[in-house]
Scaffold this motif. Structure first.
Motif, PDB file in Angstrom:
ATOM      1  N   HIS B 390       0.841  -1.193   0.000  1.00  0.00           N
ATOM      2  CA  HIS B 390       0.000   0.000   0.000  1.00  0.00           C
ATOM      3  C   HIS B 390       0.885   1.255   0.000  1.00  0.00           C
ATOM      4  O   HIS B 390       0.590   2.234  -0.690  1.00  0.00           O
ATOM      5  N   ALA B 391       1.940   1.217   0.785  1.00  0.00           N
ATOM      6  CA  ALA B 391       2.853   2.364   0.828  1.00  0.00           C
ATOM      7  C   ALA B 391       3.625   2.485  -0.486  1.00  0.00           C
ATOM      8  O   ALA B 391       3.883   3.590  -0.971  1.00  0.00           O
ATOM      9  N   ILE B 392       3.993   1.338  -1.061  1.00  0.00           N
ATOM     10  CA  ILE B 392       4.710   1.362  -2.350  1.00  0.00           C
ATOM     11  C   ILE B 392       3.840   2.049  -3.409  1.00  0.00           C
ATOM     12  O   ILE B 392       4.320   2.879  -4.184  1.00  0.00           O
ATOM     13  N   ARG B 393       2.555   1.679  -3.427  1.00  0.00           N
ATOM     14  CA  ARG B 393       1.620   2.255  -4.412  1.00  0.00           C
ATOM     15  C   ARG B 393       1.672   3.789  -4.380  1.00  0.00           C
ATOM     16  O   ARG B 393       1.823   4.446  -5.403  1.00  0.00           O
ATOM     17  N   VAL B 394       1.559   4.336  -3.173  1.00  0.00           N
ATOM     18  CA  VAL B 394       1.496   5.793  -3.045  1.00  0.00           C
ATOM     19  C   VAL B 394       2.869   6.421  -3.301  1.00  0.00           C
ATOM     20  O   VAL B 394       2.966   7.500  -3.893  1.00  0.00           O
ATOM     21  N   ALA B 395       3.927   5.723  -2.913  1.00  0.00           N
ATOM     22  CA  ALA B 395       5.274   6.243  -3.198  1.00  0.00           C
ATOM     23  C   ALA B 395       5.487   6.332  -4.709  1.00  0.00           C
ATOM     24  O   ALA B 395       6.031   7.323  -5.220  1.00  0.00           O
ATOM     25  N   ILE B 396       5.067   5.301  -5.423  1.00  0.00           N
ATOM     26  CA  ILE B 396       5.202   5.325  -6.884  1.00  0.00           C
ATOM     27  C   ILE B 396       4.335   6.439  -7.477  1.00  0.00           C
ATOM     28  O   ILE B 396       4.775   7.199  -8.351  1.00  0.00           O
ATOM     29  N   ASP B 397       3.100   6.568  -6.975  1.00  0.00           N
ATOM     30  CA  ASP B 397       2.222   7.640  -7.464  1.00  0.00           C
ATOM     31  C   ASP B 397       2.867   9.013  -7.263  1.00  0.00           C
ATOM     32  O   ASP B 397       2.834   9.862  -8.154  1.00  0.00           O
ATOM     33  N   GLU B 398       3.450   9.210  -6.104  1.00  0.00           N
ATOM     34  CA  GLU B 398       4.076  10.506  -5.823  1.00  0.00           C
ATOM     35  C   GLU B 398       5.304  10.725  -6.707  1.00  0.00           C
ATOM     36  O   GLU B 398       5.566  11.836  -7.167  1.00  0.00           O
ATOM     37  N   ALA B 399       6.048   9.647  -6.953  1.00  0.00           N
ATOM     38  CA  ALA B 399       7.225   9.764  -7.818  1.00  0.00           C
ATOM     39  C   ALA B 399       6.815  10.088  -9.253  1.00  0.00           C
ATOM     40  O   ALA B 399       7.489  10.849  -9.950  1.00  0.00           O
ATOM     41  N   LEU B 400       5.710   9.517  -9.681  1.00  0.00           N
ATOM     42  CA  LEU B 400       5.219   9.793 -11.039  1.00  0.00           C
ATOM     43  C   LEU B 400       4.703  11.234 -11.137  1.00  0.00           C
ATOM     44  O   LEU B 400       4.839  11.883 -12.171  1.00  0.00           O
ATOM     45  N   ARG B 401       4.146  11.716 -10.044  1.00  0.00           N
ATOM     46  CA  ARG B 401       3.716  13.119 -10.015  1.00  0.00           C
ATOM     47  C   ARG B 401       4.938  14.034 -10.167  1.00  0.00           C
ATOM     48  O   ARG B 401       4.889  15.031 -10.890  1.00  0.00           O
ATOM     49  N   CYS B 402       6.025  13.670  -9.517  1.00  0.00           N
ATOM     50  CA  CYS B 402       7.261  14.452  -9.648  1.00  0.00           C
ATOM     51  C   CYS B 402       7.753  14.450 -11.093  1.00  0.00           C
ATOM     52  O   CYS B 402       8.324  15.423 -11.577  1.00  0.00           O
ATOM     53  N   LYS B 403       7.551  13.331 -11.753  1.00  0.00           N
ATOM     54  CA  LYS B 403       7.973  13.230 -13.151  1.00  0.00           C
ATOM     55  C   LYS B 403       7.205  14.258 -13.989  1.00  0.00           C
ATOM     56  O   LYS B 403       7.791  14.927 -14.848  1.00  0.00           O
ATOM     57  N   GLU B 404       5.918  14.386 -13.702  1.00  0.00           N
ATOM     58  CA  GLU B 404       5.102  15.368 -14.439  1.00  0.00           C
ATOM     59  C   GLU B 404       5.529  16.797 -14.149  1.00  0.00           C
ATOM     60  O   GLU B 404       5.643  17.618 -15.052  1.00  0.00           O
ATOM     61  N   THR B 405       5.776  17.066 -12.865  1.00  0.00           N
ATOM     62  CA  THR B 405       6.067  18.449 -12.482  1.00  0.00           C
ATOM     63  C   THR B 405       7.546  18.778 -12.552  1.00  0.00           C
ATOM     64  O   THR B 405       7.923  19.940 -12.518  1.00  0.00           O
ATOM     65  N   GLY B 406       8.373  17.736 -12.649  1.00  0.00           N
ATOM     66  CA  GLY B 406       9.821  17.967 -12.668  1.00  0.00           C
ATOM     67  C   GLY B 406      10.411  18.254 -11.297  1.00  0.00           C
ATOM     68  O   GLY B 406      11.583  18.607 -11.181  1.00  0.00           O
ATOM     69  N   GLU B 407       9.627  18.070 -10.248  1.00  0.00           N
ATOM     70  CA  GLU B 407      10.142  18.339  -8.894  1.00  0.00           C
ATOM     71  C   GLU B 407      11.048  17.208  -8.401  1.00  0.00           C
ATOM     72  O   GLU B 407      10.725  16.038  -8.562  1.00  0.00           O
ATOM     73  N   GLU B 408      12.144  17.575  -7.757  1.00  0.00           N
ATOM     74  CA  GLU B 408      13.079  16.567  -7.228  1.00  0.00           C
ATOM     75  C   GLU B 408      12.768  16.283  -5.773  1.00  0.00           C
ATOM     76  O   GLU B 408      13.600  16.529  -4.895  1.00  0.00           O
ATOM     77  N   LYS B 409      11.595  15.778  -5.512  1.00  0.00           N
ATOM     78  CA  LYS B 409      11.224  15.536  -4.120  1.00  0.00           C
ATOM     79  C   LYS B 409      11.906  14.287  -3.560  1.00  0.00           C
ATOM     80  O   LYS B 409      12.255  13.371  -4.302  1.00  0.00           O
ATOM     81  N   THR B 410      12.061  14.292  -2.261  1.00  0.00           N
ATOM     82  CA  THR B 410      12.621  13.127  -1.581  1.00  0.00           C
ATOM     83  C   THR B 410      11.502  12.401  -0.841  1.00  0.00           C
ATOM     84  O   THR B 410      10.852  12.964   0.032  1.00  0.00           O
ATOM     85  N   ILE B 411      11.303  11.161  -1.257  1.00  0.00           N
ATOM     86  CA  ILE B 411      10.204  10.343  -0.736  1.00  0.00           C
ATOM     87  C   ILE B 411      10.789   9.232   0.132  1.00  0.00           C
ATOM     88  O   ILE B 411      11.700   8.529  -0.294  1.00  0.00           O
ATOM     89  N   VAL B 412      10.276   9.080   1.322  1.00  0.00           N
ATOM     90  CA  VAL B 412      10.681   7.964   2.188  1.00  0.00           C
ATOM     91  C   VAL B 412       9.433   7.149   2.482  1.00  0.00           C
ATOM     92  O   VAL B 412       8.394   7.710   2.832  1.00  0.00           O
ATOM     93  N   PHE B 413       9.524   5.841   2.314  1.00  0.00           N
ATOM     94  CA  PHE B 413       8.382   5.033   2.736  1.00  0.00           C
ATOM     95  C   PHE B 413       8.828   3.824   3.542  1.00  0.00           C
ATOM     96  O   PHE B 413       9.989   3.408   3.490  1.00  0.00           O
ATOM     97  N   GLY B 414       7.893   3.287   4.293  1.00  0.00           N
ATOM     98  CA  GLY B 414       8.182   2.121   5.131  1.00  0.00           C
ATOM     99  C   GLY B 414       7.840   0.846   4.380  1.00  0.00           C
ATOM    100  O   GLY B 414       6.711   0.669   3.947  1.00  0.00           O
TER     101      GLY B 414
END
Lengths: 455, 455
Positions: B390-414
């Motif tokens: 479940h956490a992987i799903r949202v981490a991937i979603d957030e990473a894909l959002r960064c791809k769209e916006t070009g933001e270099e966010k740092t994502i940590v998940f458990g």
């Protein structure tokens, strides 16, 4: 000197940059593979029909001591390596032994074992050669899982022939392979000529490793852009697995620890050979001395009761002949649960080392192995694979011997994998229904009487 | 700055020496547990009938920020901790995202999850109090396995009530617990009064976590020298699990990494609470800001569709009431495979943080979770538990959002655990037979209408 931690981890930059090829330091080289038709040494060209080119080079190279690990493989290694060298403080305390016990734990990856070390190398070279896919066999399922993972990483097709009895008893292993995109076929199958032949001769057979090998080799040979890969027995596999021994040695050196003995379980020899290679090298070069101990199941006592001779590597007799300790390619091990150790032969390098007295061997019975496995699980917290537990058994025996003599020996053993997919066997042990199987002298003599005649 | 390694390992001496109690930094404290009979706050004396004394102290302490970890527990932690913080280089590359993704991997121990962190603490305090044994419930089996391991280490009797559907679907989980010496009973059973009552009312029921809790509590209360222990929901569990967050923070600090968001799956809240605690503390003290994201299954949407109210923690209504986000203790989640996330309530501290807007929540559907799980397995090599995915799903979603916006966010998940015992669910996904289950508004309203009346 600071206290040795529970787990010695190397840093990524301390990971080996080259594999170590122990054959380079051997005066008595392992005997060459023979062409089953001509009984002449297999040439690189002949082998390239079955195996990837670079892997053939590695298979035949008995003089280059260090072979660089390509960066792509090292990157993959970094996902699960370096693996920890663990000081078994809790086990030592429980056994009340003056011995110091260390184990190199290779189970911390999804394949659940050391098999991934060679799988990723073999998949890499297949991809580099532009192949479409690879075929292989798997028994207990660890190698098949490892290869599925490696192929999925490099986007290669992966076709696994799984010994039928394991296919049926371990549906979850099968699903892990499928999750990684592999196709899994129970062996013997009607997909291959050799499978059909074996099924005709032995209707209802639940298969064997030797038989699954024959099918996988045939499946590769009839498909364009496919090669066969093998997770044990071959010298290229020992080469890749040397990463285990190199890391172990680096971790020991970091804390100035000098082992007295190194213990590994032995099926085809991949883990054992990889673990002991650097130590064998030191021993052969006269730089150090170690006891090197192979542990095999009493139900399949290749080294301790087999013969050192040329034999087929597979049941279907389509593979090259190797000179090795063998029980005969027709030997059918009784249904021991240590599936990964049920192989009639032994890697040719280890066979030569055993013949030369560099390495010793001991066989142990299944119930005592599971007793050690349960004890280890309860004390050290890791649920070991039945295969690995053969090494645990002997490590505990040696530690108890130290307790009697008062010697502070340093014992290192290889913990090759975890037992999550072996709970049928554990359940048998928990229910007190596990039995020991020891082949009779007559059974072994009968199988050995059918060895091929090679002068 | 040197390149960040694939796996950041702390050294043993860098491991936390104290747990962090996030309640100490909260202005709005979580509401107290209530006695179900009197609806008055539970006293330490009342709780001590059910729980170990030291654990009661920890449960009630909302002002001490750091509670020392006893050496005996730290020694056990050293067998499998520190756990790695992994940089998901391969996943980043595959997603082609500018985001940087890290995950804290808690699956590298035989329980297969983070549950061991609290199990060993609870077993230790039970032993220290001179108890003979403990009782508990388990759903997916991770907590039961962890507690079996911990009890075997301290030589305590361990009685596990396992939700019947899991008991039948996961015989291997059961065998692991037995290997560690635990007794395992399918719940509801005829062993307890509450079990008999539930079976009479719902013949043929396959059980639920809430029901197994009731049985385990009763089993402890009728046995001399036994107490009940719980693997999630309670604040003592969050306290023990803070070791996850503390290590994560130490590893990030070591390389000067500042995360933008921290993501965890949420069932009862043990892993999520442990992971985010130190970051919540910084946020509450105004030292840093982070997005803290709870991910729950759409089939059991406690935070996103539940109500913040006092409710029973168990189906049998024998446990104290907790103020929490809840779907009602009578809510029966449809048969989602993420067994560990099928709980009607949520830890009271996390509930308060969510109510205060410190933490956010999102729910995801099962098929998209398994899609993420498979993708992650193939790229990062670890076969994740459905819960963790479940956490992987949202981490991937957030990473894909960064791809769209070009933001270099740092994502940590458990990454809380491995999926070796969840292959039935993976097989369903592999066969294209997995379905999504979303409760209707009417179903949720019906369950919520039966909340106890507390002013």
């Amino acid at each position: 000197m600071e206290k040795i931690p529970y787990k010695i981890y190397l840093e990524e930059k301390e990971m080996p940059k080259a594999w170590y090829n122990v054959r380079a330091d051997m005066k008595n080289k392992p005997a060459p593979l023979l062409n089953p038709a001509t009984l002449q040494p297999m040439t690189a060209e002949e082998l390239s029909g079955v195996f990837c080119e670079e892997l053939v080079r590695q298979e035949l190279d008995d003089s280059t001591a260090y072979i660089p690990i390509p960066d792509e493989i090292r990157d993959f290694y970094k996902m699960y390596r370096p693996s920890p060298l663990v000081r078994a403080y809790c086990l030592e305390k429980k056994l009340d032994t003056p011995a110091r016990i260390y184990y190199k734990f290779e189970g911390n990856n999804t394949s659940g074992s050391h098999k991934l070390n060679s799988a990723i190398a073999q998949a890499y070279y297949a991809k580099k050669q532009g192949l479409r896919g690879v075929t292989t066999e798997t028994g207990a399922g660890q190698w098949g899982t490892a290869l599925s993972m490696a192929c999925s990483y490099f986007d290669l097709d992966c076709r696994v022939y799984m010994v039928k009895v394991s296919y049926e008893q371990k549906p979850f292993r099968r699903e892990v392979m499928r999750t990684y995109g592999a196709s899994v076929t129970p062996s013997p199958s009607m997909e291959t000529e050799v499978g059909k032949r074996i099924l005709a001769a032995h209707p209802g057979t639940t298969g064997s490793l030797g038989c699954a090998i024959s099918e996988a080799v045939e499946a590769a040979s009839v498909r364009e852009g496919y090669r066969y890969v093998l997770g044990s027995v071959l010298n290229q596999v020992l080469l890749h697995q040397s990463v285990i021994g190199l890391e172990t040695k680096a971790a020991l050196d970091k804390y100035d620890i000098r082992p007295d003995m190194i213990i590994g379980c032995a099926g085809g020899g991949s883990n054992l050979g990889g673990l002991i290679s650097p130590f064998v090298g030191e021993k052969l070069r006269g730089e150090a001395d170690y006891r090197l101990i192979a542990v095999e199941p009493a139900s399949c006592p290749t080294l301790t009761r087999g013969k050192y001779a040329y034999d087929f590597c597979d049941t279907g007799m389509v593979c090259p002949l190797a000179k090795m300790y063998t029980l005969g390619s027709g030997f059918i091990p009784s249904s021991s649960h240590a599936g990964g150790l049920r192989y009639h032969g032994m890697n040719s390098t280890l066979s030569q080392l055993y013949a030369d007295g560099v390495m010793e061997a001991v066989s142990v019975e299944q119930t005592s192995v599971f007793e050690a496995a349960q004890q280890f699980a309860r004390i050290e917290g890791i649920l070991p694979a039945p295969e690995s537990s053969h090494a645990i058994r002997v490590a505990i025996d040696e530690a108890l011997r130290c307790k009697e003599t008062g010697e502070e020996k340093t014992i290192v053993f290889g913990l090759t994998g975890t037992g999550y997919f072996d709970m049928v066997a554990y359940a048998k042990y928990n229910d007190g229904e596990m039995q020991d199987f020891i082949p009779s002298d007559a059974d072994i003599a009968a199988a050995l009487s059918k060895l091929p005649e090679v002068e």
